[in-house]
Design an enzyme around this catalytic site. Structure first.
Site, mmCIF file in Angstrom:
data_model
loop_
_atom_site.group_PDB
_atom_site.id
_atom_site.type_symbol
_atom_site.label_atom_id
_atom_site.label_comp_id
_atom_site.label_asym_id
_atom_site.label_seq_id
_atom_site.Cartn_x
_atom_site.Cartn_y
_atom_site.Cartn_z
ATOM 1 N N CYS A 163 -43.951 -0.344 107.511
ATOM 2 C CA CYS A 163 -44.081 0.577 106.400
ATOM 3 C C CYS A 163 -46.090 1.356 106.673
ATOM 4 C CB CYS A 163 -44.390 0.284 104.931
ATOM 5 S SG CYS A 163 -42.505 -0.120 104.468
ATOM 6 N N HIS A 295 -48.564 4.500 97.907
ATOM 7 C CA HIS A 295 -47.361 4.260 98.613
ATOM 8 C C HIS A 295 -46.261 4.458 98.200
ATOM 9 C CE1 HIS A 295 -45.622 2.123 102.098
ATOM 10 N NE2 HIS A 295 -44.757 0.865 100.688
ATOM 11 N N GLU A 306 -49.899 -1.835 92.539
ATOM 12 C CA GLU A 306 -50.494 -0.591 93.051
ATOM 13 C C GLU A 306 -51.076 0.198 91.994
ATOM 14 O OE1 GLU A 306 -50.286 2.959 96.030
ATOM 15 O OE2 GLU A 306 -48.214 2.926 95.100
ATOM 16 N N LYS A 327 -42.339 10.478 98.574
ATOM 17 C CA LYS A 327 -40.958 9.895 98.821
ATOM 18 C C LYS A 327 -39.754 10.010 98.126
ATOM 19 C CE LYS A 327 -43.368 5.029 101.000
ATOM 20 N NZ LYS A 327 -44.581 6.036 100.820
ATOM 21 N N HIS A 332 -38.879 7.449 102.733
ATOM 22 C CA HIS A 332 -39.117 6.626 102.638
ATOM 23 C C HIS A 332 -39.083 6.337 104.152
ATOM 24 C CE1 HIS A 332 -42.221 2.912 103.814
ATOM 25 N NE2 HIS A 332 -41.664 2.563 102.925
ATOM 26 N N PHE A 391 -44.210 -4.115 104.086
ATOM 27 C CA PHE A 391 -43.938 -5.956 104.447
ATOM 28 C C PHE A 391 -44.793 -6.846 105.703
ATOM 29 C CE2 PHE A 391 -38.894 -5.095 103.324
ATOM 30 C CZ PHE A 391 -39.089 -4.814 102.074
#
Length: 405
Positions: A163, A295, A306, A327, A332, A391
């Site tokens: 990502c 994010h 976050e 998003k 995403h 990830f």
């Protein structure tokens, strides 16, 4: 060290096939999430995503070109064409051709081609595949095709960090110009996971929402995927000024970090260090940051970590920040998501509009920041952060600001 500016931008995704279209969608809080349309959709539990509807490759390419390109490469070329055209650059001289790099992010590459190839071999029991299967699958094919199509002969490569891929790519492009290795960089990301083979593995992770993506909201239950590409022209400021280029924004900082803890579960320390590092690289005080494009995946753990990282870094100033995740609008885009989200950052700088976090239905006490719920806000914007946390614990944060001499 050189100053780095943005002189061109291009995009194609579910909320628009050009920068003006995407800007308009971001301002209005328009959702591009819809029922997916591809083979074997009936075998999926999650059937929605940010798919580019009414996409016809023949509107952009000759048939012989299409046969050599996966969709993720097509998207990258379309966005690059818009960005380079806006910049006014042509790479006809050796100096500029050799002094320009192409650095893109893509998490996997030609997933659509892989999906079709596996169907051909295993389901249809055929032994013959398309002769360009490998070139279409390669993660670097979009980068290579941009280089070929625009006569760019400087260093060109693809970054793959899930990502965070496009933020890593744009950060490395920024540093290439900052430290004098390049004059111009074509950078961003491209991704197309929207096929049965692209979505099915994500279902097994149990991170996809069966309803709507609701970043930072109570009741959130996961992310929703999208597809597309965002491409930018980064340029040495002196070079841009000499040719009278229109400057969109200035890139002022970049930082990377690794959690070194878990392949899936994020840590607090890694994102926090990446945010602090970007601010340090940018050499700005905390109170100059007006907006953070988060994010913000819409998963419970990611959103809370976050928000905590932002509060730990910014302390009392955190409550004054505008923070949103787009998003929920475009999905995403994994390796391309940071690039598409950088458009939300340039929108805030150019037009003083903070795009909203849509689908918000209520307060989460652990995400107690101004997440610009449901409706865009007008605000004077100086400096902006673009967060990407992936990830594998791979974090990348980019800082940009309103350009001034």
């Amino acid at each position: 060290m050189n100053r780095v500016v943005i002189t061109g931008q291009g995009v194609i995704c579910s909320i628009g096939k050009s920068v003006p279209e995407v800007y308009k969608s971001l301002e209005k809080g328009f959702s591009g999430i819809s029922l997916l349309d591809f083979e074997d959709i009936d075998r999926l539990k999650v059937k929605t995503g940010g798919q580019i509807k009414d996409y016809d490759p023949l509107c952009y390419f000759e048939p012989r070109e299409i046969s050599k390109m996966d969709k993720f490469s097509q998207y990258a070329l379309i966005a690059a064409r818009e960005a380079i055209t806006e910049s006014g650059l042509t790479f006809t001289t050796d100096d500029l051709s050799l002094g320009t790099c192409v650095v893109l992010g893509s998490s996997i590459g030609g997933v659509d081609t892989m999906n079709d190839s596996y169907k051909t071999v295993f389901e249809k029991k055929q032994n013959k595949l398309h002769p360009f299967t490998i070139p279409k699958i390669m993660s670097n094919s979009a980068t290579s095709l941009i280089s070929i199509n625009h006569n760019i002969k400087g260093p060109s490569f693809t970054v793959s960090s899930a990502c965070s891929s496009s933020n890593h790519a744009m950060g490395l492009a920024y540093e290439s110009i900052k430290y004098g290795r390049s004059t111009v960089a074509i950078t961003g990301g491209s991704e197309n996971l929207l096929s049965f083979g692209g979505i099915k593995p994500w279902e097994s992770l149990r991170v996809l929402s069966p309803t709507k993506c609701r970043p930072f909201s109570r009741g959130r239950n996961g992310l929703i995927h999208g597809e597309g590409s965002g491409i930018f022209v980064f340029e040495n400021l002196d070079h841009a000024k000499r040719r009278g280029a229109d400057i969109i924004a200035e890139v002022i900082g970049f930082s990377m970090s690794s959690d070194a803890s878990d392949l899936i579960k994020p840590s607090l320390n890694g994102p926090e260090r990446a945010i602090r590092g970007a601010l340090k690289d940018a050499k700005i005080n905390l109170d100059r940051v007006s907006y953070i494009n988060a994010h913000g995946t819409g998963t419970i753990v990611n959103d809370r970590i976050e928000c905590t990282a932002i509060k730990n870094v910014f302390s009392v100033h955190a409550k004054k920040l505008k923070i949103s995740s787009t998003k929920a609008m475009h999905g995403h885009l994994v390796g391309a998501t940071g690039a598409v989200e950088l458009l939300a950052c340039t929108l805030s700088i150019k037009k003083g509009v903070i795009p909203p976090t849509i689908n918000y239905i209520g307060h989460d006490p652990l995400c107690d920041l101004d997440v610009v719920p449901n409706t865009a806000k007008e605000s004077l914007v100086d400096c902006v952060l673009n967060n990407s946390f992936a990830f594998g614990g791979m974090n990348a944060v980019l800082a940009i600001k309103n350009f001034s001499d």
